[in-house]
Design a protein around this motif. Structure first.
Motif, PDB file in Angstrom:
ATOM      1  N   LEU A  14     -21.527  87.783 -29.872  1.00 56.75           N
ATOM      2  CA  LEU A  14     -20.678  88.074 -30.931  1.00 56.75           C
ATOM      3  C   LEU A  14     -19.468  88.292 -30.936  1.00 56.75           C
ATOM      4  O   LEU A  14     -18.534  87.774 -31.751  1.00 56.75           O
ATOM      5  N   ALA A  15     -19.016  88.446 -29.576  1.00 55.46           N
ATOM      6  CA  ALA A  15     -17.961  89.036 -30.151  1.00 55.46           C
ATOM      7  C   ALA A  15     -16.613  87.674 -29.994  1.00 55.46           C
ATOM      8  O   ALA A  15     -15.604  87.787 -30.315  1.00 55.46           O
ATOM      9  N   MET A  16     -17.324  86.716 -28.594  1.00 56.14           N
ATOM     10  CA  MET A  16     -16.964  85.890 -28.754  1.00 56.14           C
ATOM     11  C   MET A  16     -16.105  85.044 -30.664  1.00 56.14           C
ATOM     12  O   MET A  16     -15.617  84.425 -30.290  1.00 56.14           O
ATOM     13  N   GLY A  17     -17.569  85.217 -30.990  1.00 58.98           N
ATOM     14  CA  GLY A  17     -17.935  84.729 -32.450  1.00 58.98           C
ATOM     15  C   GLY A  17     -16.814  85.557 -33.255  1.00 58.98           C
ATOM     16  O   GLY A  17     -15.758  84.263 -34.544  1.00 58.98           O
ATOM     17  N   LYS A  18     -16.904  86.652 -33.202  1.00 64.09           N
ATOM     18  CA  LYS A  18     -15.216  87.176 -33.652  1.00 64.09           C
ATOM     19  C   LYS A  18     -14.252  86.719 -33.475  1.00 64.09           C
ATOM     20  O   LYS A  18     -13.163  86.303 -34.080  1.00 64.09           O
ATOM     21  N   VAL A  19     -13.850  86.353 -32.217  1.00 58.43           N
ATOM     22  CA  VAL A  19     -11.799  86.023 -31.237  1.00 58.43           C
ATOM     23  C   VAL A  19     -12.189  84.464 -32.048  1.00 58.43           C
ATOM     24  O   VAL A  19     -11.419  83.695 -31.852  1.00 58.43           O
ATOM     25  N   ALA A  20     -13.119  83.787 -32.441  1.00 65.24           N
ATOM     26  CA  ALA A  20     -12.724  82.401 -32.870  1.00 65.24           C
ATOM     27  C   ALA A  20     -12.413  82.542 -33.758  1.00 65.24           C
ATOM     28  O   ALA A  20     -11.405  81.291 -34.370  1.00 65.24           O
ATOM     29  N   GLU A  21     -13.229  83.464 -34.807  1.00 67.61           N
ATOM     30  CA  GLU A  21     -12.902  83.286 -36.028  1.00 67.61           C
ATOM     31  C   GLU A  21     -11.566  83.355 -36.796  1.00 67.61           C
ATOM     32  O   GLU A  21     -10.720  82.844 -37.258  1.00 67.61           O
ATOM     33  N   THR A  22     -11.151  84.673 -35.581  1.00 69.37           N
ATOM     34  CA  THR A  22     -10.109  84.549 -35.543  1.00 69.37           C
ATOM     35  C   THR A  22      -8.791  83.790 -35.266  1.00 69.37           C
ATOM     36  O   THR A  22      -7.430  83.914 -35.801  1.00 69.37           O
ATOM     37  N   LEU A  23      -9.559  83.472 -34.011  1.00 69.25           N
ATOM     38  CA  LEU A  23      -8.332  81.853 -34.164  1.00 69.25           C
ATOM     39  C   LEU A  23      -7.857  80.832 -34.494  1.00 69.25           C
ATOM     40  O   LEU A  23      -6.884  79.959 -34.992  1.00 69.25           O
ATOM     41  N   LYS A  24      -9.441  80.733 -35.205  1.00 67.81           N
ATOM     42  CA  LYS A  24      -9.244  79.488 -36.237  1.00 67.81           C
ATOM     43  C   LYS A  24      -8.663  79.504 -37.718  1.00 67.81           C
ATOM     44  O   LYS A  24      -7.868  78.777 -38.541  1.00 67.81           O
ATOM     45  N   LYS A  25      -8.255  81.287 -37.668  1.00 62.21           N
ATOM     46  CA  LYS A  25      -7.682  81.765 -39.197  1.00 62.21           C
ATOM     47  C   LYS A  25      -5.987  80.966 -38.714  1.00 62.21           C
ATOM     48  O   LYS A  25      -4.848  81.668 -40.030  1.00 62.21           O
ATOM     49  N   GLY A  26      -5.698  81.131 -37.606  1.00 62.56           N
ATOM     50  CA  GLY A  26      -4.931  81.415 -36.967  1.00 62.56           C
ATOM     51  C   GLY A  26      -4.363  82.559 -37.035  1.00 62.56           C
ATOM     52  O   GLY A  26      -2.623  82.403 -36.787  1.00 62.56           O
ATOM     53  N   VAL A  27      -4.823  83.607 -36.281  1.00 61.61           N
ATOM     54  CA  VAL A  27      -4.230  84.636 -35.939  1.00 61.61           C
ATOM     55  C   VAL A  27      -4.597  85.116 -34.481  1.00 61.61           C
ATOM     56  O   VAL A  27      -5.744  85.050 -33.683  1.00 61.61           O
ATOM     57  N   ASP A  28      -3.844  86.062 -34.332  1.00 57.98           N
ATOM     58  CA  ASP A  28      -3.552  86.198 -33.096  1.00 57.98           C
ATOM     59  C   ASP A  28      -4.809  87.147 -32.423  1.00 57.98           C
ATOM     60  O   ASP A  28      -4.067  88.318 -33.135  1.00 57.98           O
ATOM     61  N   PRO A  29      -5.295  87.033 -31.947  1.00 56.14           N
ATOM     62  CA  PRO A  29      -7.025  87.825 -31.649  1.00 56.14           C
ATOM     63  C   PRO A  29      -6.272  89.243 -31.022  1.00 56.14           C
ATOM     64  O   PRO A  29      -7.013  90.087 -31.242  1.00 56.14           O
ATOM     65  N   LEU A  30      -5.216  89.160 -29.837  1.00 53.55           N
ATOM     66  CA  LEU A  30      -4.005  89.674 -29.155  1.00 53.55           C
ATOM     67  C   LEU A  30      -4.209  91.312 -30.117  1.00 53.55           C
ATOM     68  O   LEU A  30      -4.276  92.357 -29.718  1.00 53.55           O
TER      69      LEU A  30
END
Length: 263
Positions: free
Chosen positions: A239-255
């Motif tokens: 679940l966590a990696m799914g959320k990080v992946a969606e953030t990356l694909k939106k061009g947002v820095d997950p940090l």
């Protein structure tokens, strides 16, 4: 005489039975099943297969090295790591079998078993595995782990010299507690940074999610414990990696979204 007849019959039957058994045994040995392979043919085949095995191992090592180089560039760290393909029990002194699904770091190198190489389905997934271990090395987790091990040794010695019953048990408890490997937050941090670096190196953002989904399906025990274990469970990590992946694909820095603000 009746008595002599009764004595002769068992001996005759026993002799015939032994002869029959010997005959069957000899006939079985003479009639080997399958093609006959000479020792010379077998030696030649072994030599050829050993050469092919070395070539295959070299290919796996080169694959890991190539991906590792891309990931180190994406991580922007100036301290190069070495990468090792574990294909023999001798490489780990028999502590970790090469067919186990495993990867780890000692802070200077990253090790990947042939079991893990078989488990991952493509370079995207392998890159995530490598980047996760790189994050442990680059984010300072090894220093924390070494401090815990030293603390565990000190606590263990202290407990052993305590007087009274139960001292030995106390030593085991506090030593085990102090020397466990990376904790949950460090595993989560390695997942986060590892996926960011893998994505920045050109690999799929969804690869980590796929790994943890398959880990949960093929190794259901990896879901057990969850927040109560020393490692996050595979369901949580999926679940966590799914959320990080969606953030990356939106061009947002997950940090900016998921990392502690005081990092």
């Amino acid at each position: 005489m009746p008595g002599s007849v009764r004595a002769a019959c068992p001996r005759s039957f026993s002799t015939e039975l032994a002869a029959l058994a010997l005959s069957l045994l000899l006939s079985g040995c003479a009639a080997a099943v399958g093609p006959q392979i000479t020792s010379q043919e077998e030696k030649e085949a072994q030599a050829a297969l050993r050469l092919e095995a070395k070539a295959w191992q070299k290919t796996q090592q080169q694959r890991i090295d190539d991906l590792g180089a891309r990931l180190m560039k994406a991580a922007g760290n100036q301290n190069p790591l070495k990468f090792h393909f574990v294909a023999s029990p001798d490489q780990t002194d028999g502590e970790i079998h090469p067919d186990s699904v495993n990867a780890w770091t000692d802070g200077k190198s990253v090790w990947v078993t042939r079991g893990m190489m078989r488990f991952v389905r493509n370079d995207d997934e392998l890159a995530v595995v490598l980047a996760h271990e790189m994050a442990h090395a680059y984010r300072g987790h090894m220093n924390y782990l070494r401090a815990k091990q030293i603390l565990g040794m000190a606590l263990g010695i202290t407990a052993e010299i305590l007087a009274g019953p139960g001292a030995g048990r106390l030593a085991r408890i506090i030593t085990n507690a102090a020397t466990k490997k990376f904790d949950r937050d460090q595993e989560r941090e390695a997942d986060l940074y590892g996926l960011i670096w893998a994505f920045n190196a050109g690999f799929s953002a969804d690869a980590a999610k796929e790994i943890w989904k398959r880990m949960a399906v093929e190794m259901p025990e990896s879901m057990e414990g969850g927040f109560l274990s020393s490692h996050p469970g595979s369901a949580e990590r999926l679940l966590a990696m799914g959320k990080v992946a969606e953030t990356l694909k939106k061009g947002v820095d997950p940090l900016e979204v998921f990392a502690p603000k005081d990092r």
